[in-house]
Design an enzyme around this catalytic site. Structure first.
Site, mmCIF file in Angstrom:
data_model
loop_
_atom_site.group_PDB
_atom_site.id
_atom_site.type_symbol
_atom_site.label_atom_id
_atom_site.label_comp_id
_atom_site.label_asym_id
_atom_site.label_seq_id
_atom_site.Cartn_x
_atom_site.Cartn_y
_atom_site.Cartn_z
ATOM 1 N N GLU A 257 0.887 -1.168 0.000
ATOM 2 C CA GLU A 257 0.000 0.000 0.000
ATOM 3 C C GLU A 257 0.918 1.208 0.000
ATOM 4 O O GLU A 257 1.598 1.457 0.993
ATOM 5 C CB GLU A 257 -0.860 0.015 1.275
ATOM 6 C CG GLU A 257 -1.779 -1.167 1.435
ATOM 7 C CD GLU A 257 -2.904 -1.161 0.436
ATOM 8 O OE1 GLU A 257 -3.203 -0.087 -0.113
ATOM 9 O OE2 GLU A 257 -3.469 -2.232 0.177
ATOM 10 N N CYS A 296 -3.176 8.420 3.541
ATOM 11 C CA CYS A 296 -2.876 7.878 2.209
ATOM 12 C C CYS A 296 -4.045 8.124 1.255
ATOM 13 O O CYS A 296 -3.861 8.186 0.040
ATOM 14 C CB CYS A 296 -2.588 6.394 2.315
ATOM 15 S SG CYS A 296 -3.856 5.517 3.224
HETATM 16 P P1 NAP Z 1 8.627 4.579 4.561
HETATM 17 O O1 NAP Z 1 9.871 5.316 4.849
HETATM 18 O O2 NAP Z 1 8.571 3.702 3.384
HETATM 19 O O3 NAP Z 1 8.328 3.763 5.916
HETATM 20 C C1 NAP Z 1 7.221 2.939 6.041
HETATM 21 C C2 NAP Z 1 7.548 1.778 6.943
HETATM 22 O O4 NAP Z 1 8.565 0.978 6.348
HETATM 23 C C3 NAP Z 1 8.075 2.170 8.324
HETATM 24 O O5 NAP Z 1 7.571 1.261 9.271
HETATM 25 C C4 NAP Z 1 9.564 2.010 8.164
HETATM 26 O O6 NAP Z 1 10.225 1.770 9.372
HETATM 27 C C5 NAP Z 1 9.618 0.788 7.281
HETATM 28 N N1 NAP Z 1 10.851 0.605 6.538
HETATM 29 C C6 NAP Z 1 11.615 1.538 5.950
HETATM 30 N N2 NAP Z 1 12.663 0.952 5.337
HETATM 31 C C7 NAP Z 1 12.532 -0.382 5.551
HETATM 32 C C8 NAP Z 1 13.317 -1.516 5.187
HETATM 33 N N3 NAP Z 1 14.410 -1.408 4.454
HETATM 34 N N4 NAP Z 1 12.900 -2.731 5.592
HETATM 35 C C9 NAP Z 1 11.776 -2.873 6.313
HETATM 36 N N5 NAP Z 1 11.012 -1.837 6.691
HETATM 37 C C10 NAP Z 1 11.387 -0.605 6.308
HETATM 38 O O7 NAP Z 1 7.414 5.525 4.427
HETATM 39 P P2 NAP Z 1 7.137 6.938 5.061
HETATM 40 O O8 NAP Z 1 7.739 7.951 4.188
HETATM 41 O O9 NAP Z 1 7.468 6.955 6.499
HETATM 42 O O10 NAP Z 1 5.544 6.920 4.948
HETATM 43 C C11 NAP Z 1 4.817 7.810 4.212
HETATM 44 C C12 NAP Z 1 4.344 7.182 2.925
HETATM 45 O O11 NAP Z 1 3.473 6.109 3.199
HETATM 46 C C13 NAP Z 1 3.531 8.175 2.108
HETATM 47 O O12 NAP Z 1 4.085 8.270 0.842
HETATM 48 C C14 NAP Z 1 2.142 7.574 2.033
HETATM 49 O O13 NAP Z 1 1.505 7.742 0.803
HETATM 50 C C15 NAP Z 1 2.364 6.141 2.297
HETATM 51 N N6 NAP Z 1 1.189 5.589 2.943
HETATM 52 C C16 NAP Z 1 0.372 4.742 2.244
HETATM 53 C C17 NAP Z 1 -0.750 4.199 2.838
HETATM 54 C C18 NAP Z 1 -1.654 3.244 2.115
HETATM 55 O O14 NAP Z 1 -2.490 2.609 2.755
HETATM 56 N N7 NAP Z 1 -1.555 3.099 0.828
HETATM 57 C C19 NAP Z 1 -1.040 4.506 4.158
HETATM 58 C C20 NAP Z 1 -0.202 5.374 4.828
HETATM 59 C C21 NAP Z 1 0.906 5.909 4.207
HETATM 60 P P3 NAP Z 1 10.941 2.928 10.221
HETATM 61 O O15 NAP Z 1 9.875 3.861 10.646
HETATM 62 O O16 NAP Z 1 11.535 2.188 11.342
HETATM 63 O O17 NAP Z 1 11.923 3.574 9.301
#
Ligand code: NAP
Length: 523
Positions: A257, A296
């Site tokens: 997602e 999101c």
């Molecule tokens: P992100 O950096 O991709 O982080 C999301 C999650 O992934 C966090 O729990 C993060 O952990 C983890 N993570 C990061 N690198 C990882 C790796 N190499 N291995 C395993 N896990 C890893 O995303 P963000 O920037 O914080 O979140 C915002 C984005 O999420 C926005 O672009 C939004 O559109 C999207 N979003 C989508 C939805 C949906 O339902 N489609 C819902 C909410 C948000 P850490 O926090 O420990 O780094």
């Protein structure tokens, strides 16, 4: 000293080593807690979930698993106020924002507990009718779903620490799979408290739900064939995880997602002053302000007939310029800070980029002049922002980049064909909403954009008083979208359970095949 958070893995609370990550109050910038997962044995945690939690869950019927899910729902609801306070502190949520998260969690768990009642005492789901393979039913086949024997790893985004944990766990646990859940580190305080409640009250069998508080470390590299990865977050991280060697080699099921440039469309037939127009304005304003735009499903692109641009701009500008920004614990504040400094920096940089590319800043466009009740210079605030493009194709960025904050862009359109083409330029979205009382127009737009969305919300005068906003994800309906949105699908009642189940074609002596799935709910 800041509170030290641990992870619940292999049946025990474990503290990580090394330099911890800090969880901050985004209003005051004060440190609330610290956590680390360094040194946590991820392979062992997975083995414990697979070998201890898996058999315990599979031994239960849907109804029994549903009873567990119901207990989780109640445990969250009982501590609703405490959890809401943590959302205000650690995620910058207003009370209303935090309720949306916490109540969303208990309601979604409750919905899956209700579904379990319908699925009954069986341990198998039956797919369709029996198929005769010969002239009679002597030789027959039946498709049926059985739970996978691995572990489900859930990686969540920072914006819904309660709902994110609950909506994924509800579905996997009901399907019969043990879960290792990992909230985003920055806002994990609420998820951590939820896990403490579950553990203190011993609501689940050992190994059914584990909790990782901090970096995922090498967890994903230990996944194999029968495991599942359900990820919510940025498209880049999703793509990286999906492409990992072991994930590809083991054909690990992955649900992503990710980002989404959700559209709200005002039909050319809708005049200002009507219920449909007011519903449209209300939805756009809600999405630009609720959770400071960090949803999101929030509306990022607002498509308006060119002839109505002035009246829509006036209506939105009026509401957004009056939205009070500041300390989210205050009753009069509508928009709190963004969750982290990085989020604030990213959002401000992206607004700047859009403006340089040709977007007009109608309202906001930077940090607010004042954040109510907050020490000057503190907090990760961004003013509610309304941007506008001169023409539908004028600024490519608008159709290609998500600003994950309190910001939305007005886009005039001249024709239905141009509208459909531009909405589709978003590359796949979670949700689009269409506001119109013209049935023919609704049909044209739905048929034009359906294949690039997971959900379409149709607002008109008949439902204006009772419509569920596009930003609200419901347990009964699928959540996910193609392309940029990640290509995933969650929830949707039974539909979401398929990720955790293997569909098997059973073929042989008809009565024997039938006896194997006896009592199973036919879906
Ligand atoms: P992100 O950096 O991709 O982080 C999301 C999650 O992934 C966090 O729990 C993060 O952990 C983890 N993570 C990061 N690198 C990882 C790796 N190499 N291995 C395993 N896990 C890893 O995303 P963000 O920037 O914080 O979140 C915002 C984005 O999420 C926005 O672009 C939004 O559109 C999207 N979003 C989508 C939805 C949906 O339902 N489609 C819902 C909410 C948000 P850490 O926090 O420990 O780094």
């Amino acid at each position: 000293m800041a509170k030290q958070l641990g992870s619940w893995v292999s049946g025990a609370w474990v503290a990580g080593k090394g330099k911890p990550a800090q969880l901050v109050n985004p209003t005051t910038e004060g440190v609330l807690a610290e956590t680390s997962t360094e040194g946590v044995d991820m392979a062992r945690a997975l083995a414990f979930a697979r070998d201890v939690g898996g058999p315990a869950l599979r031994a239960m019927s849907f109804k029994e698993r549903g009873a567990l899910v119901r207990k989780l729902s109640r445990a969250i609801h009982e501590k609703r106020d405490e959890l809401i306070a943590l959302g205000v502190q650690n995620a910058g949520n207003t009370r209303s924002d935090a309720k949306f998260d916490v109540d969303g969690a208990s309601i979604t768990l409750g919905a899956y507990a209700d579904l379990a009642e319908e699925l009954g005492d069986a341990k198998v789901l039956v797919d369709g009718e029996p198929i005769n393979l010969g002239r009679s039913s002597k030789l027959a086949a039946q498709h049926a779903y059985f739970p996978l024997h691995g572990a489900a790893v859930h990686v969540n985004a920072f914006n819904f620490p309660a709902w994110g944990l609950a909506e994924k766990a509800a579905v996997a646990l009901l399907a019969g799979m043990p879960v290792i859940t990992k909230p985003a580190t920055s806002t994990a305080l609420m998820s951590h408290r939820i896990m403490e409640l579950f553990v203190e009250q011993q609501l689940l069998p050992a190994g059914a739900l584990s909790f990782l508080c901090g970096s995922a470390g090498d967890l994903i590299s230990h996944l194999r064939g029968q495991d599942v990865l359900a990820f919510t977050g940025s498209g880049d991280t999703g793509a990286q995880l999906r492409g990992m060697k072991n994930v590809v080699a083991g054909a690990v099921r992955v649900n992503v997602e990710a980002d989404s440039l959700n559209a709200a469309i005002l039909g050319a037939d809708v005049e200002s002053g009507t219920d449909t127009f007011d519903l449209f304005v209300k939805d756009v304003v809600r999405d630009a302000t609720q959770k400071a735009g960090q949803k999101c499903t929030a509306i990022r692109r607002v498509f308006v007939p060119a002839a109505r641009l002035d009246e829509v701009r006036d209506a939105l500008a009026d509401r957004l310029s009056q939205a009070k920004v500041g300390d989210p614990s205050r009753e009069d504040v509508l928009v709190g800070p963004l969750a982290t400094k990085k989020q604030q920096e990213d959002v401000l940089a992206m607004i700047d980029r859009f403006a340089k590319a040709g977007c007009k800043v109608v309202v906001g466009g930077g940090k607010p002049k004042e954040a109510l009740g907050v020490e000057a210079g503190k907090g990760f605030f961004v003013a509610p922002t309304l941007l506008e493009v001169a023409a539908i194709d004028a600024v490519a960025d608008v159709h290609e980049h998500e600003i994950f904050g309190p910001c939305t862009t007005l886009i005039p359109y001249e024709s239905t064909d141009a509208l459909i083409a531009a909405v589709r330029r978003g590359g796949g979205g979670l949700v689009a909403s269409l506001y119109s009382d013209d049935k023919a127009l609704v049909r044209d737009v739905v048929y034009g954009i359906a294949s690039s969305h997971g959900r379409l919300v149709l607002g008109n005068e008949k439902v204006a008083g009772s419509a569920v906003p596009p930003g609200t994800v419901m347990a009964q309906l699928v959540h996910g979208g193609p392309g940029r949105a990640g290509g995933g699908e969650e929830l949707g009642g039974i539909r979401g359970m398929e990720l955790y189940l293997q569909r098997v074609a059973l073929q042989g002596y008809g009565p024997l095949v039938a006896s194997l799935v006896e009592g199973g709910k036919r879906v």
